[in-house]
Design a protein around this motif. Sequence first.
Motif, PDB file in Angstrom:
ATOM      1  N   ALA A   1       0.775  -1.139  -0.023  1.00  0.00           N
ATOM      2  CA  ALA A   1      -0.077  -0.152  -0.027  1.00  0.00           C
ATOM      3  C   ALA A   1       0.844   1.105   0.047  1.00  0.00           C
ATOM      4  O   ALA A   1       1.817   1.200   0.801  1.00  0.00           O
ATOM      5  N   PRO A   2       0.664   2.309  -0.669  1.00  0.00           N
ATOM      6  CA  PRO A   2      -0.240   2.351  -1.799  1.00  0.00           C
ATOM      7  C   PRO A   2       0.242   1.634  -3.025  1.00  0.00           C
ATOM      8  O   PRO A   2       1.487   1.917  -3.337  1.00  0.00           O
ATOM      9  N   CYS A   3      -0.587   0.934  -3.803  1.00  0.00           N
ATOM     10  CA  CYS A   3       0.134   0.233  -4.948  1.00  0.00           C
ATOM     11  C   CYS A   3       0.184   1.234  -6.357  1.00  0.00           C
ATOM     12  O   CYS A   3       0.705   0.571  -7.477  1.00  0.00           O
ATOM     13  N   LEU A   4      -0.196   2.249  -6.351  1.00  0.00           N
ATOM     14  CA  LEU A   4      -0.310   3.240  -7.342  1.00  0.00           C
ATOM     15  C   LEU A   4       0.440   4.600  -6.788  1.00  0.00           C
ATOM     16  O   LEU A   4       0.240   4.875  -5.804  1.00  0.00           O
ATOM     17  N   THR A   5       1.473   5.061  -7.615  1.00  0.00           N
ATOM     18  CA  THR A   5       1.848   6.203  -7.164  1.00  0.00           C
ATOM     19  C   THR A   5       1.779   7.519  -8.213  1.00  0.00           C
ATOM     20  O   THR A   5       1.808   7.359  -9.458  1.00  0.00           O
ATOM     21  N   PRO A   6       0.958   8.483  -7.702  1.00  0.00           N
ATOM     22  CA  PRO A   6       0.630   9.421  -8.594  1.00  0.00           C
ATOM     23  C   PRO A   6       1.872  10.400  -8.935  1.00  0.00           C
ATOM     24  O   PRO A   6       2.992  10.311  -8.560  1.00  0.00           O
ATOM     25  N   SER A   7       1.778  11.306 -10.167  1.00  0.00           N
ATOM     26  CA  SER A   7       2.828  11.673 -10.758  1.00  0.00           C
ATOM     27  C   SER A   7       3.345  12.758  -9.843  1.00  0.00           C
ATOM     28  O   SER A   7       4.526  13.035  -9.534  1.00  0.00           O
ATOM     29  N   ASP A   8       2.411  13.551  -8.962  1.00  0.00           N
ATOM     30  CA  ASP A   8       2.859  14.428  -7.845  1.00  0.00           C
ATOM     31  C   ASP A   8       2.070  14.221  -6.791  1.00  0.00           C
ATOM     32  O   ASP A   8       0.857  14.450  -6.945  1.00  0.00           O
ATOM     33  N   ALA A   9       2.626  13.844  -5.642  1.00  0.00           N
ATOM     34  CA  ALA A   9       1.735  13.556  -4.250  1.00  0.00           C
ATOM     35  C   ALA A   9       1.318  14.809  -3.653  1.00  0.00           C
ATOM     36  O   ALA A   9       0.548  14.847  -2.802  1.00  0.00           O
ATOM     37  N   ARG A  10       1.809  15.934  -4.055  1.00  0.00           N
ATOM     38  CA  ARG A  10       1.833  17.149  -3.458  1.00  0.00           C
ATOM     39  C   ARG A  10       1.758  17.319  -2.037  1.00  0.00           C
ATOM     40  O   ARG A  10       1.176  17.774  -1.317  1.00  0.00           O
TER      41      ARG A  10
END
Length: 162
Positions: free
Chosen positions: A117-126
């Motif tokens: 967790a988490p298994c997806l990483t956004p381009s920018d976690a801000r």
Amino acid sequence: MPSPPDPDIPDAHATARLRGAGLRVTESRRAVVAALAERPHASADELFTLVARTVPGTSLQSVYNALGDFVDAGLARRIEPAGRPGLFELRVDDNHHHLICSRCGAVEDVDCVVGEAPCLTPSDARGYALQVAEVTFWGVCPACTTTDAATAASADARAAAS
């Protein structure tokens, strides 16, 4: 020392789950846990129908209250597919996702691709400290695909016979 509950006995299993989550054990709560075990990804209304069979004096509000308590205690998870009522499940100990049929509404669990967790990483976690990613995959289930193919074949056969 008491022996552990037999997992093949739904009532003992429900009692153990409730106690493990730190919740008071009641007849209606046991029935809601048993209904969730029987029917994962069910709405509160669907669960009420199942619970009313074994606890006829229960109310829909009692089921909603139990589900709210379960979610708050980490015993159950609520998923909210677009355009559908909230659905509940007992599988809470991982970061899995869901497959939903856009035709019949069938819901299935699908494990996280990475497994952490988490298994997806956004381009920018801000600046957020990410904990969980919720993903819903929409498509057409195998049963609906088969039905669609059979319906199309039947229509083609009728057209050819005309």
